[in-house]
Design a protein around this motif. Sequence first.
Motif, PDB file in Angstrom:
ATOM      1  N   LEU A 166      29.511   9.188 -32.524  1.00 59.45           N
ATOM      2  CA  LEU A 166      29.513   9.534 -33.944  1.00 59.45           C
ATOM      3  C   LEU A 166      29.457  11.046 -34.151  1.00 59.45           C
ATOM      4  O   LEU A 166      29.719  11.527 -35.250  1.00 59.45           O
ATOM      5  N   TYR A 821      33.330  18.863 -42.504  1.00 63.63           N
ATOM      6  CA  TYR A 821      32.697  17.593 -42.873  1.00 63.63           C
ATOM      7  C   TYR A 821      32.301  17.596 -44.348  1.00 63.63           C
ATOM      8  O   TYR A 821      32.112  18.640 -44.978  1.00 63.63           O
ATOM      9  N   GLN A 884      40.650  14.548 -34.342  1.00 63.28           N
ATOM     10  CA  GLN A 884      39.684  13.451 -34.417  1.00 63.28           C
ATOM     11  C   GLN A 884      39.227  13.300 -35.871  1.00 63.28           C
ATOM     12  O   GLN A 884      38.918  14.292 -36.535  1.00 63.28           O
ATOM     13  N   ARG A 886      36.459  11.042 -38.104  1.00 63.21           N
ATOM     14  CA  ARG A 886      35.327  10.121 -38.093  1.00 63.21           C
ATOM     15  C   ARG A 886      34.904   9.844 -39.527  1.00 63.21           C
ATOM     16  O   ARG A 886      34.678  10.766 -40.304  1.00 63.21           O
ATOM     17  N   ARG A 888      32.071   7.275 -41.578  1.00 66.18           N
ATOM     18  CA  ARG A 888      31.041   6.241 -41.542  1.00 66.18           C
ATOM     19  C   ARG A 888      30.393   6.162 -42.913  1.00 66.18           C
ATOM     20  O   ARG A 888      30.256   7.173 -43.605  1.00 66.18           O
ATOM     21  N   VAL A 902      32.577   1.971 -39.795  1.00 64.76           N
ATOM     22  CA  VAL A 902      32.732   3.173 -38.963  1.00 64.76           C
ATOM     23  C   VAL A 902      34.172   3.213 -38.492  1.00 64.76           C
ATOM     24  O   VAL A 902      34.691   2.225 -37.970  1.00 64.76           O
ATOM     25  N   LEU A 904      36.881   5.607 -36.160  1.00 66.82           N
ATOM     26  CA  LEU A 904      37.159   6.728 -35.271  1.00 66.82           C
ATOM     27  C   LEU A 904      38.641   6.702 -34.943  1.00 66.82           C
ATOM     28  O   LEU A 904      39.131   5.789 -34.272  1.00 66.82           O
ATOM     29  N   GLN A 906      41.717   9.015 -33.271  1.00 65.25           N
ATOM     30  CA  GLN A 906      41.897  10.165 -32.388  1.00 65.25           C
ATOM     31  C   GLN A 906      43.331  10.247 -31.893  1.00 65.25           C
ATOM     32  O   GLN A 906      43.975   9.224 -31.637  1.00 65.25           O
TER      33      GLN A 906
END
Length: 1023
Positions: A166, A821, A884, A886, A888, A902, A904, A906
């Motif tokens: 994560l 983020y 990448q 991410r 969640r 979640v 992910l 990539q």
Amino acid sequence: MNKGYMLRGAQPRRTALTLALAMGLGFTGVAFGQATTGSIFGTAPAAAGETVMVQSTNGTTREVAVDADGRFVVNGLPVGRYTVTLRKDGEVLATQDNVGIAVGGGTSVSFSTANAENAQNLGAVQVVASALPAIDVTSVNSSTIITAADLQKLPVGRSAESIALLAPGAVKGSGFFGNAVSFGGAGVTENAYYVNGYNTGEPYRNTGGFSLPYGSIDQQQTFTGGYDAKYGRSDGGVINQIGKRGTNEWHFGGQIAWAPRFLAEGGKNVYYPTFGELPAGYAVENPELEGTLYRYKQKNKSWETIYSAYVGGPLIKDKLYLFVSAETNKTKGRNIQSIGGNDVYYSNHETHFYGKLDWNIDENNVFELTGLKSEESTGSGAAYDFDYDTLTSGPFSYVNDVNKDEAQFLIGKYTSYIGDNATLSVTYGKGDFKNPVVYGNKSELPAISGSANQNPAYGGPFVTNDQSGFYVYSPDAANHTDGLRVDFDYRLGDHDLSVGIDNMQYTAKNQGQTMSGPGYAWIYSHAANPSRNISTTLNVGAPGGEGYYVARYIFSVQTSMTMDQKAYYLQDVWNVTDNLQLNIGVRNDHFTNYNDLGIAFVDEKNQWEPRLGASWDVNGDSSFKVYGNAGRYYLALPNNVAERAANRSTFTRQYYTYGGMDSNGIPLNLTPVPSADGNPAGPGPVSSNFETGDPKDARQVSALDLKAQYQDEYILGFDKTLGADWVYGAKVTYRELKTAIDDECDPFGSLVPKLESMGLNPDDYYGALVNPYCRLFNPGGTNTFALKSDVDGTYTNVTMTGADWGYDYKAKRTYKGVNLYLEHPFDGKWQGRIDYTWSKNEGNTEGQVRSDFGQGDVSKTENWDSWQLMQYGNGYLSNDRRHQIRIRGAYQFTPEWLVSGVLLAQSGTPKECLGFYGPNEEDPTGYGSDYHFCFGQPSRLGDTGFTPWTKKLNLSVRYTPSFADGKLALQLEVYNVLNEQKPLQLDPRSESRSSVFTVSNTYGQGLYFDPPRYMRLSVSYDF
């Protein structure tokens, strides 16, 4: 709110009052990596007789004075939730409840603007809120903290590594290394694992580590860079777990989780690649296999059942607390191997235990005792023949080997609070590990190889026996660790000063392989020219007769070794102003590796590691932080490096002709093959690199001036609130490997010319050239080696530059990363976070291991064995993931229903094409098709493209019925919802290892894939 930290309860919106209380915030908290504690700091009106008291449900109570500037700090607090009270002359002025502490972080609590005039006005104020700020302005590291509450909500795999993924910049390592993780472009052995402050990394190779039972994790802190001088021995990342502890109320609970077979998808079948038109002169090994079925996977499924339970509470209220948990996991499955293999049914079983005692001796002294035990058994079951023509199973073939891993830890920590300003902590722990293999085949017969070459006059060919393997591991294989660290912190004005030691010792016993059966095997051969010497170099003569002969083969590297790691550090957390904090530290590491005789063969001293961090609270209210970090990180060599390189090893063959053979393929009526020099008794056991079981010379196995691997790292970033409910930020990371360690294996191509240039006769040093044949060195650098003369036993120092080895470059690895983020903390309704990471990982050295074909010999990979193997080896590295994403989050539809997910996504890994050397398909150093050439042309990693993007989506729905008062929960989790099973890694060898201009049928074929979709149902009860 701390970056990555999700609150258990609702977080109130900021009101005018809370904003007023936050104004003028200064900070003096201490945050550090791999810690087990955190801090609470803040401001209060500057008035005589003011104190701040913090109290937790686990009996921790601390009271400190507010200084003349209206600031306070309480360090060394166990993670958890606290009530923080401002008092004046014993009278309560204000209280903040439910103040959360993240491991290694600081939480700000402000009672007022810092002026004495407001002191009396606070008498009527009672603040009841979650006081964890959105941004931890005391932290200069890069870490992601996942709490027990997060794990309860999010569909995350039940392992420390799954949680670590994560964190931005973390990627799954090669499937050759199990679940291991790469952080910031580093190799998978370059990480550190901690549980309650003690190093729990896998002790022999440092590939992975041991972690808490899933339900016992209070917080997991995953470092991806920037930790301070208190900690080291990692240039990758750190997984730091803090276990749960008892409180003043008894709680118990349990969970049953079930992943049934009927809710799992099978694997997708794998087919041999189709190559189409090849360059002139090249042909496929077996054209008939192209496009045909290589592995039937659609019936490969597994099912899992997990039982866990815990109990915790006060043995003596406010004094002594207990928390105990246990978890057992049983997995059964089917694994149909590739064509020519078997249909394997297996059963895996894991049991994990965690216990913790917390003893508040008095208000200033605390003792903690942690026990951790893990037992794993993998592979139990049986194998059956499998017919790939009919896709059906056949008769019983063999009983599976069972791999066992047992580990137990005992960790004690004593903490003494000496007045308001000083803290002393002492942590001692030990770990015991056993890793035996229980072999299904109990045969005491020797293994038979080369049976096709047996003399037909004696019943051959193909006379063998029931011995199925050449090599075995010792049933007594074990490891042991001891660790001691002492930390002393003292607050002096605006400085928080720390000094300490950090020592670890590792002992490995009976590691490595030896021969099965009686301790040797028989290898049959047939010489086309019976009058030609088998090996003139080894003084083995001709077999004569019809050319049939046999070798008694022994290979044994089973051995023991030890390793010491010692360090001391100095650190100053300096609050230059109310808004600016500097973390200034230095660490000195000393690594020593000992061989099986207890003699040091690597001794790396005075490794100074400066660390500098800065945090600027721009607005002074924890709403906008700019931070940076620069540091140097050294890495030790694990015990595995001694195996075969520095310890006694045997690799011999003794040649015979034979006059018969029994029904088990064992040769009879043996006659030694004569020596090449005419001795009819023969040369006895011979070894191409002098591995005859004799001790190795510790002075010769590594460079005299060997430097430890180290890396420099630079980080710059910011975190900022966006309104009352959001936090966003960005971070730039640059890492550069400065020195690496590997082995060179080219004594005759490089050392011999050097000796000749020094006016020395290489024949006088033949023994030193071949034993050790390979030496540890710093690739591309200048090192000095000791070579012992065969003539008089004296040592000659030989200094070799990179050019002497044939290199005009050094070991290189760089990582460049940018992370963006946006996060919405849990507000009682929903939470969410999205990260985008761009990174580039390139160079010529992945690290201590090599992922492309799974070479786990730590710092003894094929890289740097010769200059031909490294030519065109510079490019993108195996752990490179350019993009990448991410995501969640969790949404509480009603008090009873919560959904979460979640994702992910990539970009792929760089493809690789290895082959024979140069356009003429040569093999100058005997490594077959492992050179960076593809169909005769230079080929760097990534030149042939990248594997496809992967997208792994996990979803969950959780129901907590109101009739059970929130204590009962039912949950459904779906993993890999899209059922993508794209290849994660491809076979890099374009040619058969022994046949030039011959394309391997498996080149470019998937080796490892994303696992199929499966579902898990669980029911839990917490009282």
